[in-house]
Write an enzyme that holds these catalytic residues in place. Structure first.
Site, mmCIF file in Angstrom:
data_model
loop_
_atom_site.group_PDB
_atom_site.id
_atom_site.type_symbol
_atom_site.label_atom_id
_atom_site.label_comp_id
_atom_site.label_asym_id
_atom_site.label_seq_id
_atom_site.Cartn_x
_atom_site.Cartn_y
_atom_site.Cartn_z
ATOM 1 N N SER A 38 0.803 -1.224 0.000
ATOM 2 C CA SER A 38 0.000 0.000 0.000
ATOM 3 C C SER A 38 0.835 1.273 0.000
ATOM 4 O O SER A 38 0.329 2.347 -0.338
ATOM 5 C CB SER A 38 -0.949 0.015 1.206
ATOM 6 O OG SER A 38 -0.240 0.210 2.407
ATOM 7 N N LYS A 99 0.818 4.580 7.030
ATOM 8 C CA LYS A 99 0.300 5.416 5.950
ATOM 9 C C LYS A 99 0.986 6.781 6.024
ATOM 10 O O LYS A 99 1.693 7.098 6.972
ATOM 11 C CB LYS A 99 -1.220 5.607 6.074
ATOM 12 C CG LYS A 99 -2.038 4.329 6.098
ATOM 13 C CD LYS A 99 -1.999 3.569 4.789
ATOM 14 C CE LYS A 99 -2.773 2.256 4.889
ATOM 15 N NZ LYS A 99 -2.618 1.423 3.675
ATOM 16 N N SER A 188 -4.700 0.735 -1.754
ATOM 17 C CA SER A 188 -4.514 1.064 -0.345
ATOM 18 C C SER A 188 -5.858 1.241 0.341
ATOM 19 O O SER A 188 -6.684 2.051 -0.088
ATOM 20 C CB SER A 188 -3.694 2.364 -0.204
ATOM 21 O OG SER A 188 -3.612 2.762 1.158
#
Length: 242
Positions: A38, A99, A188
């Site tokens: 991701s 992230k 993602s």
């Protein structure tokens, strides 16, 4: 007597070493590995990295097993837009996720035809050379430099402008929360999926990803040292994360 003393000294040495290691892991740096794609191209599957635990202060999730010994956050410092962060997944408060923070408290975030909009303004995108996955040299993926409002630039992948998360409603980031997205935009599950990740509570931040210390192409585990010569991605060793 000397044998007994020797055993006792060994036990004390082991205990001290464990306490020092726990202290470093809790208050300074903790290692993590990347299991999914991701965050490509910034992070690849098989990357191992250190996360600074002190960057945003400490919460219960800074402690082993998430022990509830710290109320809220202490010694808190606000993350910067563009930081790559590890956090506990809000829906279970156990799973580690990584992230890039693109939204701060109070921000309005929206995707329109694959372009990130922050507070009503599109971010700057610049097409660069295609990304070629190291383990799939015949595959080419569109790659862009994305520049956030504070001037931070990083690379993203965008296969299409009409994917499931390329056109979204406008999200308003609540107070005390953040909005995170993967750099591999079409692959993602992130804050755009409110039921999957959603807004990231301040308390759930674990730390900021700082640098890679090891990376393999997946053909060897970290402990399989005899496979390292052909498995290590040498160009990714000791590389800073941007």
């Amino acid at each position: 007597m000397s044998k007994s003393g020797g055993i006792g000294e060994t036990i004390r040495t082991v205990v001290y070493a464990v306490l020092i290691a726990l202290g470093i892991r809790t208050f300074a740096y903790e290692p993590f590995n990347i299991p999914s794609g991701s965050m490509i191209p910034t992070l690849l599957v098989g990357d191992y990295l250190f996360v600074s635990k002190f960057s945003y202060g400490y919460s219960r999730y800074s402690l082993p097993f998430g022990l509830p010994l710290i109320p809220g956050r202490i010694l808190f410092e606000e993350p910067e837009r563009g930081d790559v962060v590890v956090f506990k997944l809000p829906r279970d408060n156990e799973t580690d996720y990584i992230k890039r923070l693109v939204g701060l408290p109070g921000d309005r975030i929206q995707m329109i035809e694959g372009v990130l909009h922050i507070n009503g303004q599109p971010v700057k995108l610049q097409r660069v050379e295609d990304f070629i996955p190291p383990e799939a040299p015949n595959l080419r993926i569109a790659q862009f430099n994305e520049t956030l409002p504070n001037g931070r630039t990083h690379r993203i992948l965008e296969r299409t402008n009409n994917g499931m998360l390329d056109n979204t409603p406008e999200y308003v980031v609540p107070a005390g929360h953040y909005f995170g997205m993967g750099d591999n935009r079409d692959d993602s599950v992130d804050s755009r999926v409110l039921a999957g990740v959603g807004y990231i509570p301040r308390e759930n931040l674990v730390g900021r990803a700082e640098f890679l210390f090891f990376s393999t192409n997946g053909s060897a585990a970290l402990w399989e040292f005899w496979k390292w010569p052909v498995a290590i991605r040498y160009d990714r060793l000791f590389d800073a994360i941007r």
